[in-house]
Design a protein around this motif. Sequence first.
Motif, PDB file in Angstrom:
ATOM      1  N   PHE A   1     -40.169  19.384  43.436  1.00 18.95           N
ATOM      2  CA  PHE A   1     -39.328  18.310  43.847  1.00 18.95           C
ATOM      3  C   PHE A   1     -40.092  17.644  44.087  1.00 18.95           C
ATOM      4  CE2 PHE A   1     -35.563  20.762  42.027  1.00 18.95           C
ATOM      5  CZ  PHE A   1     -34.237  20.010  41.298  1.00 18.95           C
ATOM      6  N   GLY A   2     -41.308  17.517  45.004  1.00 19.26           N
ATOM      7  CA  GLY A   2     -41.521  17.248  45.506  1.00 19.26           C
ATOM      8  C   GLY A   2     -42.100  17.672  46.497  1.00 19.26           C
ATOM      9  N   GLU A   3     -43.488  16.968  47.722  1.00 10.79           N
ATOM     10  CA  GLU A   3     -43.726  17.098  48.324  1.00 10.79           C
ATOM     11  C   GLU A   3     -42.444  16.484  49.639  1.00 10.79           C
ATOM     12  OE1 GLU A   3     -45.075  12.512  50.168  1.00 10.79           O
ATOM     13  OE2 GLU A   3     -46.520  13.637  49.900  1.00 10.79           O
ATOM     14  N   LYS A   4     -41.307  16.509  49.238  1.00 11.12           N
ATOM     15  CA  LYS A   4     -40.015  17.026  50.489  1.00 11.12           C
ATOM     16  C   LYS A   4     -39.433  18.357  50.339  1.00 11.12           C
ATOM     17  CE  LYS A   4     -39.589  11.735  50.269  1.00 11.12           C
ATOM     18  NZ  LYS A   4     -40.568  11.622  49.667  1.00 11.12           N
ATOM     19  N   GLY A   5     -40.164  19.043  48.766  1.00  9.84           N
ATOM     20  CA  GLY A   5     -39.850  20.250  48.599  1.00  9.84           C
ATOM     21  C   GLY A   5     -38.337  19.894  47.122  1.00  9.84           C
ATOM     22  N   ASP A   6     -37.135  21.356  47.237  1.00 11.76           N
ATOM     23  CA  ASP A   6     -36.495  21.230  46.691  1.00 11.76           C
ATOM     24  C   ASP A   6     -35.306  20.632  47.200  1.00 11.76           C
ATOM     25  OD1 ASP A   6     -34.902  21.625  45.281  1.00 11.76           O
ATOM     26  OD2 ASP A   6     -34.485  24.050  45.173  1.00 11.76           O
ATOM     27  N   LEU A   7     -35.386  18.922  47.528  1.00 14.43           N
ATOM     28  CA  LEU A   7     -34.119  18.428  47.938  1.00 14.43           C
ATOM     29  C   LEU A   7     -33.335  17.481  47.001  1.00 14.43           C
ATOM     30  CD1 LEU A   7     -35.320  16.933  50.960  1.00 14.43           C
ATOM     31  CD2 LEU A   7     -34.108  18.697  51.173  1.00 14.43           C
ATOM     32  N   LYS A   8     -32.559  17.539  46.451  1.00 15.91           N
ATOM     33  CA  LYS A   8     -31.701  16.493  46.123  1.00 15.91           C
ATOM     34  C   LYS A   8     -30.439  16.365  47.165  1.00 15.91           C
ATOM     35  CE  LYS A   8     -31.530  20.575  42.462  1.00 15.91           C
ATOM     36  NZ  LYS A   8     -31.256  21.690  41.182  1.00 15.91           N
ATOM     37  N   PRO A   9     -30.667  15.305  46.509  1.00 18.30           N
ATOM     38  CA  PRO A   9     -29.205  13.924  47.178  1.00 18.30           C
ATOM     39  C   PRO A   9     -28.176  14.397  46.665  1.00 18.30           C
ATOM     40  CG  PRO A   9     -31.826  12.743  46.521  1.00 18.30           C
ATOM     41  CD  PRO A   9     -31.838  13.951  45.876  1.00 18.30           C
ATOM     42  N   TRP A  10     -27.439  14.313  47.492  1.00 16.70           N
ATOM     43  CA  TRP A  10     -26.217  15.262  47.666  1.00 16.70           C
ATOM     44  C   TRP A  10     -25.138  13.317  46.208  1.00 16.70           C
ATOM     45  CZ3 TRP A  10     -22.949  11.342  49.522  1.00 16.70           C
ATOM     46  CH2 TRP A  10     -23.028  10.304  50.588  1.00 16.70           C
TER      47      TRP A  10
END
Length: 245
Positions: free
Chosen positions: A223-232
Amino acid sequence: MGEGRVPFSAPVWAVAITLPDFRGKNQHVNNLEERIAGCFAYSMNGVPPEYGSDEMLALSAYHQWLATGAPMYPDKPIYGRGFPAPDEPAEEPDYARGEAAYQENCSICHQNDGSGHYENGEYVFPAPWGDGSNNWGAGIARVETMAGFIYQNMPLGQPRSLSDQDAWDIAYFISSQERPQDPRYTGDVAETAERFGPTFHNRSLYGQTREHDGHVLGDHDNFGEKGDLKPWNVGMPRFENLSEE
């Protein structure tokens, strides 16, 4: 570009006079805040400000101010909206031609490897692919949208200086590179491409196999350099994730 004032560079202010409206991308009626949040979630591969926050209210107010004087719910296209694609090229977009044209016209700002120019904690010129780029769910991941942006805006300060063919070839080359995963990812690239194909991915290369190396684009859980973050708020009704009183 130009704080949202440059025509044909996707000035988001146009949605201030067309929303609320149904959006095929997330299959429900969107308001201005949700549309802005989508830009953070997809095009910036980040987490948007919360609805009702000072930041979101400020962004909404700025978009509405930019739209001052524009007719509400216009009955004809708004001048300067989106990225109108150039005319269809004489030849099918080509990866090798696109790579050569990218190196000649784009790499001086965006680097040979597409990593962009990062300095003093911020991007001076964005990364067109890779971990620091938009994700596979961004509108500009579609070849025609990328071609339109390139033709209308690039190289910086020289809009419409590239030929139609060069714009399509560069767009095809850039769109054939990896980028962070679509936040709507189901865990299977083929399933995700099929699910969102009718409204989105049928115009991108997501889930397709690159001819020159056999790589399946988007077949990863990065999910990119921000890590496994899926916007809520991606792909959800606006209030679905708010806790009950």
